[in-house]
Design an enzyme around this catalytic site. Sequence first.
Site, short mmCIF file in Angstrom:
data_model
loop_
_atom_site.label_atom_id
_atom_site.label_comp_id
_atom_site.label_asym_id
_atom_site.label_seq_id
_atom_site.Cartn_x
_atom_site.Cartn_y
_atom_site.Cartn_z
N ARG A 155 0.77 -1.19 0.12
CA ARG A 155 0.13 0.09 0.14
C ARG A 155 0.87 1.40 -0.18
O ARG A 155 2.02 1.15 0.02
CB ARG A 155 -0.88 0.16 1.24
CG ARG A 155 -0.19 -0.30 2.60
CD ARG A 155 -0.76 0.62 3.50
NE ARG A 155 -0.69 1.78 3.45
CZ ARG A 155 0.40 2.56 3.72
NH1 ARG A 155 1.82 2.03 3.89
NH2 ARG A 155 0.31 3.94 3.47
N GLY A 156 0.20 2.41 -0.15
CA GLY A 156 0.88 3.72 -0.30
C GLY A 156 1.11 3.96 -1.82
O GLY A 156 1.40 2.93 -2.53
N ALA A 157 0.69 5.20 -2.31
CA ALA A 157 0.59 5.02 -3.93
C ALA A 157 1.92 4.92 -4.41
O ALA A 157 1.79 4.08 -5.50
CB ALA A 157 0.23 6.89 -4.02
N ARG A 215 -7.63 -0.73 -7.26
CA ARG A 215 -7.74 0.44 -6.23
C ARG A 215 -7.73 1.45 -7.24
O ARG A 215 -7.00 2.01 -7.74
CB ARG A 215 -6.79 0.64 -5.12
CG ARG A 215 -6.70 -0.38 -4.16
CD ARG A 215 -5.86 -0.21 -2.86
NE ARG A 215 -6.50 0.78 -2.09
CZ ARG A 215 -5.90 1.27 -0.99
NH1 ARG A 215 -4.68 0.94 -0.81
NH2 ARG A 215 -6.40 2.19 -0.38
N GLN A 244 -3.01 2.72 9.55
CA GLN A 244 -1.86 2.99 9.27
C GLN A 244 -0.78 3.80 10.13
O GLN A 244 0.59 3.43 9.82
CB GLN A 244 -1.74 3.43 7.65
CG GLN A 244 -2.35 2.42 6.50
CD GLN A 244 -3.98 2.93 6.61
OE1 GLN A 244 -4.61 3.34 7.41
NE2 GLN A 244 -4.62 2.54 5.28
N ASP A 286 -2.15 10.33 -2.80
CA ASP A 286 -2.42 9.63 -4.04
C ASP A 286 -2.70 10.11 -5.17
O ASP A 286 -2.68 9.32 -6.20
CB ASP A 286 -3.82 8.63 -3.18
CG ASP A 286 -3.23 7.84 -2.00
OD1 ASP A 286 -3.34 8.58 -1.01
OD2 ASP A 286 -2.97 6.61 -2.22
N ASN A 307 -5.77 12.03 -0.28
CA ASN A 307 -5.08 11.50 0.48
C ASN A 307 -5.88 10.45 1.41
O ASN A 307 -6.95 10.83 1.64
CB ASN A 307 -3.91 12.29 1.05
CG ASN A 307 -2.75 11.48 1.82
OD1 ASN A 307 -2.19 10.56 1.19
ND2 ASN A 307 -2.56 11.76 3.11
N LYS A 308 -5.37 9.79 2.26
CA LYS A 308 -6.05 9.09 3.31
C LYS A 308 -7.15 9.82 3.89
O LYS A 308 -7.08 10.97 4.20
CB LYS A 308 -4.98 8.41 4.47
CG LYS A 308 -5.66 7.72 5.27
CD LYS A 308 -6.53 6.48 4.68
CE LYS A 308 -6.01 5.61 3.61
NZ LYS A 308 -6.88 4.61 3.04
O1 MRU Z 1 -4.90 3.20 1.81
P1 MRU Z 1 -3.59 3.60 1.83
O2 MRU Z 1 -2.82 2.84 2.85
O3 MRU Z 1 -2.63 3.16 0.71
O4 MRU Z 1 -3.37 5.07 1.88
C1 MRU Z 1 -1.94 5.70 1.68
C2 MRU Z 1 -2.06 7.11 1.82
O5 MRU Z 1 -3.22 7.59 1.90
C3 MRU Z 1 -0.90 7.61 1.68
O6 MRU Z 1 -0.60 9.09 2.45
C4 MRU Z 1 -0.24 8.05 0.19
O7 MRU Z 1 -0.48 6.78 -0.46
C5 MRU Z 1 1.03 8.28 0.08
S1 MRU Z 1 2.30 7.33 0.34
C6 MRU Z 1 3.71 7.92 0.00
#
Ligand code: MRU
Length: 369
Positions: free
Chosen positions: A46-48, A100, A218, A259, A269-270
Amino acid sequence: MVNIKLSDDKKAVVILDQSLLPNQVKYISQETPEEMYDAIFHLRVRGAPAIGIYAAYCMAVLAQKEASYKPISGCCGTGVADEVFIENMKRHGEYLKSSRPTAVNLAWAVDRVLMAARVEMQKVRMTGDIRANVGYSRLAEVMREEAIAIHNEDIEMCKAISEFGLSLVKDGDGILTHCNAGPLATSRYGTALGPILLGKERGFEFKVFADETRPLLQGARLTTYELHEAGVDVTLICDNMASMVMKNGWVQACFVGCDRVAANGDTANKIGTSGVAILAKHYGVPFYVLGPTSTIDMDCPTGEDIPIELRDPAEIKEKFYEQPMALEDVKCYNPAFDVTDHELITAIITEKGICRPPFTDSLKAVTEK
Ligand code: MRU
């Protein structure tokens, strides 16, 4: 800690299963499109940026598998075989992309490895024989090389983002972060956590407040884990405590990842990020978004155009609890991301520089560099 890699025989992608952290450090491997989709969907990776790197390696593995099949008889030597290969890879790519929808890096990375294969086909055709085939093995090799390039570039990008981010804070500052945008979500350093980790290497002592980040935690599970391991002073807070921490004057900057950034600076973002930005504005704390230019989507004019992933209500009602915390038929709304209005953002920090308002101009400039 390596979070994503190709297996030695290049037949699988190996990841550190982030859904098990911090209690278990376990590596798992995926060989089939279904396993790969599942790993993204269930946030094992996970994480963009990490999703992008992972998807690129997935495409390389699937291309290698495709190359081990014999092209359909009669195709070879007509230029059609390469097209069949590309079509099959495109299908795999679309399937992975559908896991996703919000983080643009996933689609970006899939399209980039496919483009590398197409460019190779073009090169061969430029030699004069438009019916010539590159061959499956070579196309698979080109896609693997592109995936490795994406991974290596991300390491460089995170370092550059960290340097720019570090220039915005000073030793001893309090920094609030939401979700996890550290090494686990990228390659090394991370984006939002990058300046903190780079600063630590240089002897800076920051006081970090990590929002736990409901519902998938997270912040609690990953951000505090990464920062604590690195020896950073980190304090875990529930999401609804950010306001008090800011009111107390304990935070001099907010650092968050992204994201997808729309052309006008609106940033997905999250879920919960936009609330942090509103609080930061109220208390006069600068709110910084950190991410690579591959997260900027110039085809998305505003945040309205960013697709927001909706997830299973069980994540709110049951996950992480010993027993359900709401009646089974209670309605739930569980968006995984929200969009922070560009007017709430002080600056967007990329590997190519710091973008300030008006974002329409500064983001355009940085993506054209
Ligand atoms: O659902 P996730 O855990 O994939 O969400 C992640 C985030 O929102 C992060 O802040 C974003 O992807 C940036 S990661 C460098």
